[in-house]
Design an enzyme around this catalytic site. Structure first.
Site, PDB file in Angstrom:
ATOM      1  N   SER A 150       0.841  -1.197   0.000  1.00 48.08           N
ATOM      2  CA  SER A 150       0.000   0.000   0.000  1.00 48.08           C
ATOM      3  C   SER A 150       0.871   1.240   0.000  1.00 48.08           C
ATOM      4  CB  SER A 150      -0.893   0.016   1.248  1.00 48.08           C
ATOM      5  OG  SER A 150      -1.529   1.274   1.393  1.00 48.08           O
ATOM      6  N   TYR A 164      -2.150  -0.422  10.310  1.00 49.76           N
ATOM      7  CA  TYR A 164      -2.159  -0.866   8.916  1.00 49.76           C
ATOM      8  C   TYR A 164      -0.880  -0.436   8.202  1.00 49.76           C
ATOM      9  CZ  TYR A 164      -3.721  -1.334   4.059  1.00 49.76           C
ATOM     10  OH  TYR A 164      -3.823  -1.672   2.727  1.00 49.76           O
TER      11      TYR A 164
END
Length: 255
Positions: A150, A164
């Site tokens: 990501s 995350y």
């Protein structure tokens, strides 16, 4: 992709075997389809959606290649490792591993539960590491390991992303170290970092879409096909001399 005189699929990945973890929906499903379109036989793993996995397998098989689905809940230690070996046995080896399966847990650090921490680490880090380790016993020389991360690993613009982002940042070091380990076997290792991508996990119609797009140079969400196209390039002949690299596909959000 056409067919040759023997009715076999033609494409830059014809004859290759690929495994895509978390391939039943979203980015993983798009990657599976694009790999099949390029001529590869494709295995996918899934967690709970057997029906959706079967749909992806049918779509890929319709391209004239082989495709199978293997259940592998990434929160269960050893499940992805076993799925890698099962897929390789079913399809006759492995040339391309795409570590795509991942989950998200958002919230302030002070309110993050131990369960959330364990789930994120087990799926986004441990399963990637151990699944890759299992694959190295069946992955052919000259193969590919491609991990989906990501862009939030590099730039955290909002509160609630610490856990995350931490898990996705770990994939950068993993990829660079893996590239050194696998170089002697001509196996490349690369990390693809999507930005805001229109999937059911982060739809372009979400309430915070405008906030996400405020940092986009192109002004729109990416698609799962955008990510899949990059994966196919890395998996094919054009990716033979690309390794240890992080490719951020985010419409300029991190620019």
């Amino acid at each position: 992709m056409g067919m040759d005189d023997r009715g076999q699929p033609r494409g830059q990945l014809a004859g290759a075997v690929a495994l895509v973890t978390g391939g039943s929906r979203g980015i993983g499903a798009a990657i599976a389809r694009h790999l099949g379109q390029a001529g590869a036989d494709v295995a996918i793993t899934y967690n709970t959606s057997a029906e959706q996995a079967a749909k992806v397998v049918a779509e890929v098989s319709a391209l004239g290649v082989r495709s199978v689905a293997v259940r592998a809940p990434a929160t269960e230690r050893g499940a992805v490792d076993a799925a890698v070996l099962e897929a390789a046995a079913d399809l006759g080896g492995l040339d391309i591993l795409v570590n795509n399966a991942g989950i998200a847990r958002y919230g302030p650090v002070a309110e993050t539960s131990d369960e959330d921490i364990d789930d994120i680490i087990d799926v986004n880090i441990r399963a990637v590491f151990t699944g890759t380790r299992a694959a190295l016993g069946v992955l052919r020389d000259g193969g590919r390991v491609i991990t989906i991360g990501s862009n939030l690993a590099d730039r955290v613009t909002s509160p609630g992303l610490a856990l995350y982002s931490m898990s996705k940042s770990a994939l950068v070091g993993f990829t660079k170290g893996l590239a050194h380990d696998l170089g002697p076997r001509r196996i490349t290792a690369n990390l693809v970092q999507p930005g805001s991508t229109d999937t059911d996990m982060n739809p372009a119609s979400s309430p915070d879409a405008a906030e996400q797009l405020a940092t986009s140079v192109l002004g729109h969400y990416g698609t799962a096909d955008d990510i899949a196209a990059t994966v196919v390039h890395l998996a094919g002949p054009g990716g033979a001399h690309i390794t240890g690299t992080v490719l951020t596909i985010d419409g300029g959000q991190n620019t």
